[in-house]
Enzyme design. Structure first.
Site, PDB file in Angstrom:
ATOM      1  N   ARG A 106       0.934  -1.351   0.027  1.00 45.90           N
ATOM      2  CA  ARG A 106       0.028  -0.007  -0.043  1.00 45.90           C
ATOM      3  C   ARG A 106       1.108   1.260   0.157  1.00 45.90           C
ATOM      4  NH1 ARG A 106      -2.523   0.032   6.198  1.00 45.90           N
ATOM      5  NH2 ARG A 106      -0.571  -0.316   7.164  1.00 45.90           N
ATOM      6  N   GLU A 145      -2.252   8.010   7.328  1.00 44.38           N
ATOM      7  CA  GLU A 145      -0.974   7.811   7.813  1.00 44.38           C
ATOM      8  C   GLU A 145       0.393   8.197   6.836  1.00 44.38           C
ATOM      9  OE1 GLU A 145      -0.325   4.203  10.101  1.00 44.38           O
ATOM     10  OE2 GLU A 145      -1.427   4.750  11.648  1.00 44.38           O
ATOM     11  N   GLU A 300      -7.222   5.915  15.653  1.00 40.73           N
ATOM     12  CA  GLU A 300      -6.985   4.264  15.464  1.00 40.73           C
ATOM     13  C   GLU A 300      -5.992   3.829  16.774  1.00 40.73           C
ATOM     14  OE1 GLU A 300      -4.615   2.620  12.108  1.00 40.73           O
ATOM     15  OE2 GLU A 300      -5.698   3.910  10.605  1.00 40.73           O
TER      16      GLU A 300
HETATM   17  C1  GAL Z   1      -2.087   1.713  10.968  1.00 43.19           C
HETATM   18  C2  GAL Z   1      -2.661   1.843   9.468  1.00 43.19           C
HETATM   19  C3  GAL Z   1      -4.069   1.126   9.634  1.00 43.19           C
HETATM   20  C4  GAL Z   1      -3.765  -0.300  10.109  1.00 43.19           C
HETATM   21  C5  GAL Z   1      -2.985  -0.111  11.373  1.00 43.19           C
HETATM   22  C6  GAL Z   1      -2.779  -1.748  11.876  1.00 43.19           C
HETATM   23  O1  GAL Z   1      -0.763   2.046  10.786  1.00 43.19           O
HETATM   24  O2  GAL Z   1      -3.231   3.002   9.438  1.00 43.19           O
HETATM   25  O3  GAL Z   1      -4.537   1.011   8.183  1.00 43.19           O
HETATM   26  O4  GAL Z   1      -2.670  -1.167   8.935  1.00 43.19           O
HETATM   27  O5  GAL Z   1      -1.686   0.399  11.432  1.00 43.19           O
HETATM   28  O6  GAL Z   1      -2.221  -1.709  13.175  1.00 43.19           O
END
Ligand code: GAL
Length: 649
Positions: A106, A145, A300
């Site tokens: 990605r 991110e 997140e």
């Molecule tokens: C973040 C990302 C998410 C997912 C997550 C898993 O860095 O934005 O898409 O991959 O980590 O911990």
């Protein structure tokens, strides 16, 4: 939206449509209020150039809205689709060794690619036009991110972009030569065309070039974000725009980035295997609160284990809740997760989710339900903001200079560690800490600590001199100017007068070597300093520096020329002088005041008895409390302090 937000990344494109009905039913059951949608959905939304398939996302958004769930809707540009990469291979980033990376993961884009930018901006406009009036839309989520996988690209397009950026910064090639000190090692340029990104070279690369490259890389990604943001603001001026930050990230200057967005949001993944990770993560939450000096959003976090460490340890019972309450205590207006439903395939199939593989019969799901209930009980906390009493200075440019990959007196100085050395004892005392960039008004603070200011301009030195409270400056500060050139006369350069010392020689310590001082052991770093008006507070004991000053004071300003194992004696002295008392809590208990509420969080695996500084009403148990509280292991109370209104700004 009223109250605290609760939800997570939702990737319905990974599931057959029958599953969606169960998703929204369970979201409603858990009290989910918002989900992040379509982050990596470009290849499904635009399967071929200019050919869109929005029908499925229309149905998803309608379904969410029908169940009272709002959308943090992504512009879906975080991963360009295969056709774009195959039609335009130049979209993919190139490493410092000249290798063009392949499709199959990605974030496969060169930050400077005009092709990627054009297509991303077009998709953002299409999304905004199509969904701008959808009732589920609450917030735009641009990219994802930034700098997670792709911080920099060394291709020819990036080189051209870098040259344009350098021409704008320096004006002329002669000014660039002067800034980079190209008389050294025969690097004098006669044309901007000769300048390139710091690709792999035979030996150490020019540090002035590296510092400008770090600035450029942060700015180049920011330009990308702003290009999408501008379109969103034009089409949907009332919908806030965010992009999710990555806590305290070296690559991006978040002070600049935060100015460019409407809401600060962060992704935080403290390691459950590290019993002190709640301290480091608190520091990053305090940065998020300080960026706009407003509430922010934890967009997140992991309900339990992640899938990207070498060993991915789960969060034991209660820890997801405790960590979420911690973020709320430190200014987040909610707790969001990666992700809603645990994936069955792909690189994140072992990453935890609010709804685990095992479904409703799992302890994970029970914890999800519990957190949803608790966040509802804390609704009145949303929107409140408390400023800190102490400020820690954080300057990205200085950080980039300090952690240059080579040619430094020691490469053991790591800014996050230097900051944590001060932050951890402040955290243990329940003293709220703000972070501040150079240039911010410091007059509201009683104590300002600069753990390190390797790069310090004349202006920053003047601002610090104007600060009337207790100022603490850590070692290896005031060394270089904004071009990474040593100040005339050496360190501490423009801070010399303020600190009342001159650094004659840096004295880095070999790994494992302890240098004693009269205030405790130092490691990693020391300096041979000369007093120029300051009084010695502590002296070196033993070794080559025996008897020389180690820590000094001039008026309200303390200077440390070494890294103490434990800064407590210096910190306590400064706090006493400033009249900052803190809260008396047992080890492992975190105390945070947010507006009219006091959060007490027990991060230990034992019960803890905590004396209450004020009586109040616990929003979680709905019980009045006074004198003291028995906090079970990994549990919390959230006290509405008696006499304060529920919602204090
Ligand atoms: C973040 C990302 C998410 C997912 C997550 C898993 O860095 O934005 O898409 O991959 O980590 O911990």
């Amino acid at each position: 939206m009223p109250g605290l937000l609760f939800g997570g990344d939702y990737n319905p494109e990974q599931w057959p449509e029958e599953v969606w009905a169960e998703d929204v039913r369970l979201m409603a059951e858990a009290g989910v209020t918002m989900v992040t949608v379509a982050v990596f959905a470009w290849s499904r939304l635009e399967p071929r150039p200019g050919e869109h398939d929005f029908a499925w996302l229309d149905r998803v958004l309608d379904l969410l809205h029908a169940h009272g769930v709002a959308a943090d809707l992504a512009t879906a540009t975080a991963t360009p689709p295969p056709w774009l990469v195959r039609d335009h291979p130049s979209v993919m980033p190139v490493t410092a060794d000249g290798v063009r990376l392949e499709f199959g993961s990605r974030q496969g884009y060169c930050p400077s690619s005009p092709v990627y930018r054009e297509h991303a901006v077009r998709l953002a406009r299409t999304m905004a036009t199509r969904y701008g009036r959808h009732p589920a839309l609450r917030m735009w989520h641009v990219g994802n991110e930034y700098a997670d996988h792709t911080l920099e690209c060394f291709c020819e397009e990036s080189a051209r972009h870098f040259r344009r950026w350098l021409a704008a910064r320096h004006g002329s090639v002669e000014a660039l030569n002067a800034a980079w000190g190209t008389s050294c090692w025969g690097q004098h340029y006669t044309d901007f065309e000769q300048v390139a990104p710091p690709r792999r070279a035979p030996g150490p690369v020019n540090p002035g070039q590296l510092l400008d490259w770090r600035r450029f890389c942060s700015d180049a990604l920011l330009e990308l974000f702003e290009a999408e943001r501008d379109v969103l603001r034009e089409v949907t001026p009332r919908v806030p725009v965010t992009t999710n930050f990555m806590s305290i990230l070296h690559g991006l200057d978040y002070w600049k980035w935060a100015e460019a967005e409407d809401v600060v949001s962060d992704d935080a993944y403290p390691d459950p295997a590290d019993p002190s990770s709640h301290v480091a993560v608190a520091l990053s939450y305090d940065l998020m609160r300080s960026l706009k000096r407003r509430p922010w959003l934890l967009l997140e976090s992991a309900p339990s284990a992640v899938s990207w460490r070498e060993v991915n340890v789960p969060k034991p019972p209660g820890v997801m809740r405790l960590h979420s309450l911690q973020a709320v205590a430190r200014g987040s207006d909610g707790a969001m997760f990666f992700q809603w439903r645990q994936a069955r395939y792909g690189p994140e199939k072992f990453h935890s989710a609010l709804l685990p593989h095992g479904g409703e019969r799992t302890r994970g799901w029970r914890e999800t339900l519990r957190l949803g209930r608790d966040l509802r009980a804390l609704a009145e906390v949303a929107g409140s903001h408390s400023p800190g009493e102490v400020a820690l200075l954080l300057d990205w440019e200085s950080w980039w200079g300090l952690e240059a990959p080579e040619s430094m007196p020691s490469n053991r100085l790591r800014l996050k560690e230097l900051m944590l050395a001060w932050y951890a004892p402040l955290h243990a005392r329940g003293i709220l800490v703000d972070l501040a960039p150079p240039g911010r008004d410091l007059s509201g603070y009683r104590v300002v600590i600069a753990p390190n200011l390797y790069l310090c301009t004349e202006e920053t030195a003047k601002e610090l001199a104007r600060f009337a409270g207790q100022l603490v400056v850590g070692p290896f500060s005031g060394v270089v100017d904004a071009r990474d050139q040593v100040h005339p006369g050496g360190a501490p350069g423009p801070l010399c007068e303020l600190l009342g010392v001159a650094v004659e020689e840096f004295w880095p310590l070999p790994d494992g070597r302890v240098q004693r001082t009269t205030l405790g052991a130092a490691r990693t770093w020391a300096e041979w300093i000369r007093l120029e008006g300051a009084e010695p507070v502590a002296r070196y004991e033993g070794g080559d520096l025996d008897g020389r000053p180690a820590i000094t004071r001039r008026g309200e300003v303390t200077y440390l020329s070494c890294l103490l194992d434990d800064v407590t004696p210096v910190l306590d002295d400064v706090l006493t002088r400033a009249g900052v008392a803190g809260l008396d809590v047992p080890p492992g208990v975190e105390a945070v005041r947010r507006g009219g509420h006091l959060f007490l969080l027990n991060h230990t695996t034992e019960p803890r008895r905590v004396a209450l500084p004020w009586p109040g009403f616990d929003l979680l148990t709905r019980k009045p409390m006074r004198d003291h509280v028995e906090l079970p292991a990994r549990d919390a109370v959230v006290l509405r302090i008696e006499g304060s209104r529920g919602r204090t700004k």
